[in-house]
Design a protein around this motif. Sequence first.
Motif, mmCIF file in Angstrom:
data_model
loop_
_atom_site.group_PDB
_atom_site.id
_atom_site.type_symbol
_atom_site.label_atom_id
_atom_site.label_comp_id
_atom_site.label_asym_id
_atom_site.label_seq_id
_atom_site.Cartn_x
_atom_site.Cartn_y
_atom_site.Cartn_z
ATOM 1 N N PHE A 82 -4.599 -23.845 6.462
ATOM 2 C CA PHE A 82 -5.538 -24.809 6.059
ATOM 3 C C PHE A 82 -6.883 -24.729 5.915
ATOM 4 C CE2 PHE A 82 -9.106 -26.797 7.678
ATOM 5 C CZ PHE A 82 -9.555 -28.130 7.999
ATOM 6 N N VAL A 83 -7.023 -23.011 5.881
ATOM 7 C CA VAL A 83 -8.345 -22.016 6.132
ATOM 8 C C VAL A 83 -8.467 -21.835 4.408
ATOM 9 C CG1 VAL A 83 -9.588 -20.006 6.071
ATOM 10 C CG2 VAL A 83 -9.251 -21.259 8.168
ATOM 11 N N VAL A 84 -7.410 -21.682 3.681
ATOM 12 C CA VAL A 84 -7.022 -21.005 2.420
ATOM 13 C C VAL A 84 -7.501 -22.171 0.871
ATOM 14 C CG1 VAL A 84 -5.262 -19.928 1.274
ATOM 15 C CG2 VAL A 84 -5.567 -18.494 2.994
ATOM 16 N N ARG A 85 -6.968 -23.426 1.977
ATOM 17 C CA ARG A 85 -6.941 -24.561 1.056
ATOM 18 C C ARG A 85 -8.260 -24.352 0.915
ATOM 19 N NH1 ARG A 85 -1.713 -28.583 1.408
ATOM 20 N NH2 ARG A 85 -0.316 -26.833 1.280
ATOM 21 N N SER A 86 -9.013 -24.702 1.899
ATOM 22 C CA SER A 86 -10.337 -25.521 2.177
ATOM 23 C C SER A 86 -10.754 -24.563 1.705
ATOM 24 C CB SER A 86 -10.787 -26.308 3.453
ATOM 25 O OG SER A 86 -10.302 -25.058 4.576
ATOM 26 N N HIS A 87 -11.379 -22.904 1.634
ATOM 27 C CA HIS A 87 -12.410 -22.572 1.504
ATOM 28 C C HIS A 87 -11.209 -21.614 0.645
ATOM 29 C CE1 HIS A 87 -15.059 -22.670 4.707
ATOM 30 N NE2 HIS A 87 -14.051 -22.813 5.566
ATOM 31 N N GLY A 88 -10.396 -21.429 -0.446
ATOM 32 C CA GLY A 88 -10.561 -20.704 -1.040
ATOM 33 C C GLY A 88 -9.935 -19.015 -1.169
ATOM 34 N N ASN A 89 -10.198 -18.515 0.231
ATOM 35 C CA ASN A 89 -9.758 -17.304 0.847
ATOM 36 C C ASN A 89 -9.797 -17.508 2.353
ATOM 37 O OD1 ASN A 89 -12.259 -17.340 1.384
ATOM 38 N ND2 ASN A 89 -12.545 -15.777 0.017
#
Length: 100
Positions: A82-89
């Motif tokens: 979820f974090v990688v999809r929302s923030h990119g890294n």
Amino acid sequence: MMNLSMIGIASSFFMVFCGLWSFISYHKHLLNSLLSLEFMMLGVFWLLSMQTAGVGSEIYFSLFFLTLAACEGALGLSLLVFVVRSHGNDRFMSFNLLEC
């Protein structure tokens, strides 16, 4: 002379302290933090299984603990996705606390 159970207990404490050290030292990425938490959980599981092996048939508590550790790992990986999809890294410095 140290017997085999003392070596197992010492190695499990070593695993927990190494996981804690890596959690404190390498906290820039979320994946590193999750991996160090899982390593600490495996150390605690090893200690629990070494302690309950002497009792006898109390293996069900360690299986319950292993089930909870697997659920914790799945929850951590879903948060990582979820974090990688929302923030990119997954760097902690790129998270904005004011963003919803």
